[in-house]
Design a protein around this motif. Structure first.
Motif, PDB file in Angstrom:
ATOM      1  N   GLY A  87       0.811  -1.212   0.000  1.00  0.00           N
ATOM      2  CA  GLY A  87       0.000   0.000   0.000  1.00  0.00           C
ATOM      3  C   GLY A  87       0.844   1.261   0.000  1.00  0.00           C
ATOM      4  O   GLY A  87       2.061   1.222   0.197  1.00  0.00           O
ATOM      5  N   LYS A  88       0.191   2.376  -0.224  1.00  0.00           N
ATOM      6  CA  LYS A  88       0.877   3.662  -0.266  1.00  0.00           C
ATOM      7  C   LYS A  88       1.454   3.980   1.102  1.00  0.00           C
ATOM      8  O   LYS A  88       0.743   4.003   2.100  1.00  0.00           O
ATOM      9  CB  LYS A  88      -0.099   4.760  -0.694  1.00  0.00           C
ATOM     10  CG  LYS A  88       0.579   6.060  -1.088  1.00  0.00           C
ATOM     11  CD  LYS A  88      -0.417   7.015  -1.716  1.00  0.00           C
ATOM     12  CE  LYS A  88       0.289   8.272  -2.197  1.00  0.00           C
ATOM     13  NZ  LYS A  88      -0.657   9.213  -2.849  1.00  0.00           N
ATOM     14  N   ALA A 125       0.508   1.724   4.038  1.00  0.00           N
ATOM     15  CA  ALA A 125      -0.795   1.821   4.707  1.00  0.00           C
ATOM     16  C   ALA A 125      -1.554   0.495   4.727  1.00  0.00           C
ATOM     17  O   ALA A 125      -2.148   0.122   5.744  1.00  0.00           O
ATOM     18  CB  ALA A 125      -1.647   2.894   4.036  1.00  0.00           C
ATOM     19  N   LYS A 126      -1.547  -0.246   3.609  1.00  0.00           N
ATOM     20  CA  LYS A 126      -2.341  -1.477   3.534  1.00  0.00           C
ATOM     21  C   LYS A 126      -1.780  -2.557   4.460  1.00  0.00           C
ATOM     22  O   LYS A 126      -2.524  -3.198   5.204  1.00  0.00           O
ATOM     23  CB  LYS A 126      -2.397  -1.977   2.087  1.00  0.00           C
ATOM     24  CG  LYS A 126      -3.052  -3.351   1.906  1.00  0.00           C
ATOM     25  CD  LYS A 126      -4.452  -3.415   2.496  1.00  0.00           C
ATOM     26  CE  LYS A 126      -5.442  -2.555   1.729  1.00  0.00           C
ATOM     27  NZ  LYS A 126      -6.818  -2.737   2.256  1.00  0.00           N
ATOM     28  N   ARG A 182       0.033  -2.164   7.047  1.00  0.00           N
ATOM     29  CA  ARG A 182      -0.164  -1.722   8.433  1.00  0.00           C
ATOM     30  C   ARG A 182      -1.604  -1.996   8.876  1.00  0.00           C
ATOM     31  O   ARG A 182      -1.856  -2.432  10.000  1.00  0.00           O
ATOM     32  CB  ARG A 182       0.163  -0.231   8.558  1.00  0.00           C
ATOM     33  CG  ARG A 182       0.172   0.283   9.984  1.00  0.00           C
ATOM     34  CD  ARG A 182       0.861   1.632  10.092  1.00  0.00           C
ATOM     35  NE  ARG A 182       0.298   2.635   9.191  1.00  0.00           N
ATOM     36  CZ  ARG A 182       0.946   3.136   8.143  1.00  0.00           C
ATOM     37  NH1 ARG A 182       2.175   2.722   7.849  1.00  0.00           N
ATOM     38  NH2 ARG A 182       0.379   4.053   7.378  1.00  0.00           N
ATOM     39  N   GLU A 183      -2.541  -1.771   7.965  1.00  0.00           N
ATOM     40  CA  GLU A 183      -3.955  -2.041   8.260  1.00  0.00           C
ATOM     41  C   GLU A 183      -4.177  -3.528   8.529  1.00  0.00           C
ATOM     42  O   GLU A 183      -4.901  -3.911   9.464  1.00  0.00           O
ATOM     43  CB  GLU A 183      -4.819  -1.597   7.076  1.00  0.00           C
ATOM     44  CG  GLU A 183      -6.302  -1.944   7.204  1.00  0.00           C
ATOM     45  CD  GLU A 183      -7.045  -1.728   5.904  1.00  0.00           C
ATOM     46  OE1 GLU A 183      -7.964  -2.508   5.613  1.00  0.00           O
ATOM     47  OE2 GLU A 183      -6.692  -0.783   5.154  1.00  0.00           O
TER      48      GLU A 183
END
Length: 205
Positions: free
Chosen positions: A118-119, A122-123, A125-126
């Protein structure tokens, strides 16, 4: 084509659409671990609809490929994860130490890893925060391939949820270009030696 959104919408229930999708999941596993973890799953009695194959070769690590409906694939992963935890517990000094973390190594085309990360991360980490599992994407390609190892660690319940979310991401982001699959133990020296033998040249000159 249905696009499961289990990775982005925790409140949704993508199982209905997942059942009609064929998923192929590749994992890198040690030989002894495979025999223990895949014995029941390969029998098909508890994992109907999942086809499990193991790569040939004499090296310690092999590629295990699970193909089938997403439901069948996740059921096979669940069995493997719980079996690995059982073996880890049997090898420890006592159950009082708590549940030992299990580690699975997925093999994923590098072109899909960007979507998984992710950017600005982000992904991934989610996924870590929502499942509680540890997830790491290798920075380097696996030898002589265009694939990377994605390591998932945690107790079986968290691993299963994590693998579900990873699969949802890769189903939504098909690989770009041709994928050169990783074959354990296939080194550049082996390739060159094979090429010399094909041409009829002796490696001794």
């Amino acid at each position: 084509m249905a696009s499961p959104d289990g990775a982005s919408g925790m409140g949704g229930s993508p199982e209905e659409t997942e059942l009609s999708i064929t998923l192929t999941l590749r994992m890198l596993m040690h030989g002894k671990v495979m025999v223990r973890g895949l014995g029941a799953a390969r029998g098909g009695q508890q994992c109907p609809g999942a086809r499990i194959t193991i790569s040939e070769g004499s090296c310690p690590e092999r590629i295990t490929t699970i193909t089938g409906s997403t439901d069948a694939v996740f059921r096979a992963v669940s069995m493997i994860a719980f079996k690995l935890e059982e073996d880890l517990g049997a090898g420890s000094d006592g159950a009082a130490m708590g549940r030992a973390p299990v580690t699975l190594r997925l093999v994923i085309p590098a072109s899909q890893c960007g979507s998984l990360i992710g950017k600005a991360g982000a992904k991934i980490r989610e996924i870590r925060e929502s499942t509680g599992a540890q997830v790491q994407v290798a920075g380097d390609l696996l030898p002589n391939s265009t694939e990377r190892a994605v390591t998932v660690s945690g107790v079986p319940d968290t691993i299963i949820q994590c693998v579900r979310q990873i699969c949802a991401v890769i189903l939504e982001s098909p690989p770009k270009g041709a994928t050169i699959p990783y074959h354990p133990g296939l080194s550049l020296g082996t390739i060159l030696l094979s090429a010399n033998q094909v041409r009829g040249h002796s490696p001794l000159g």
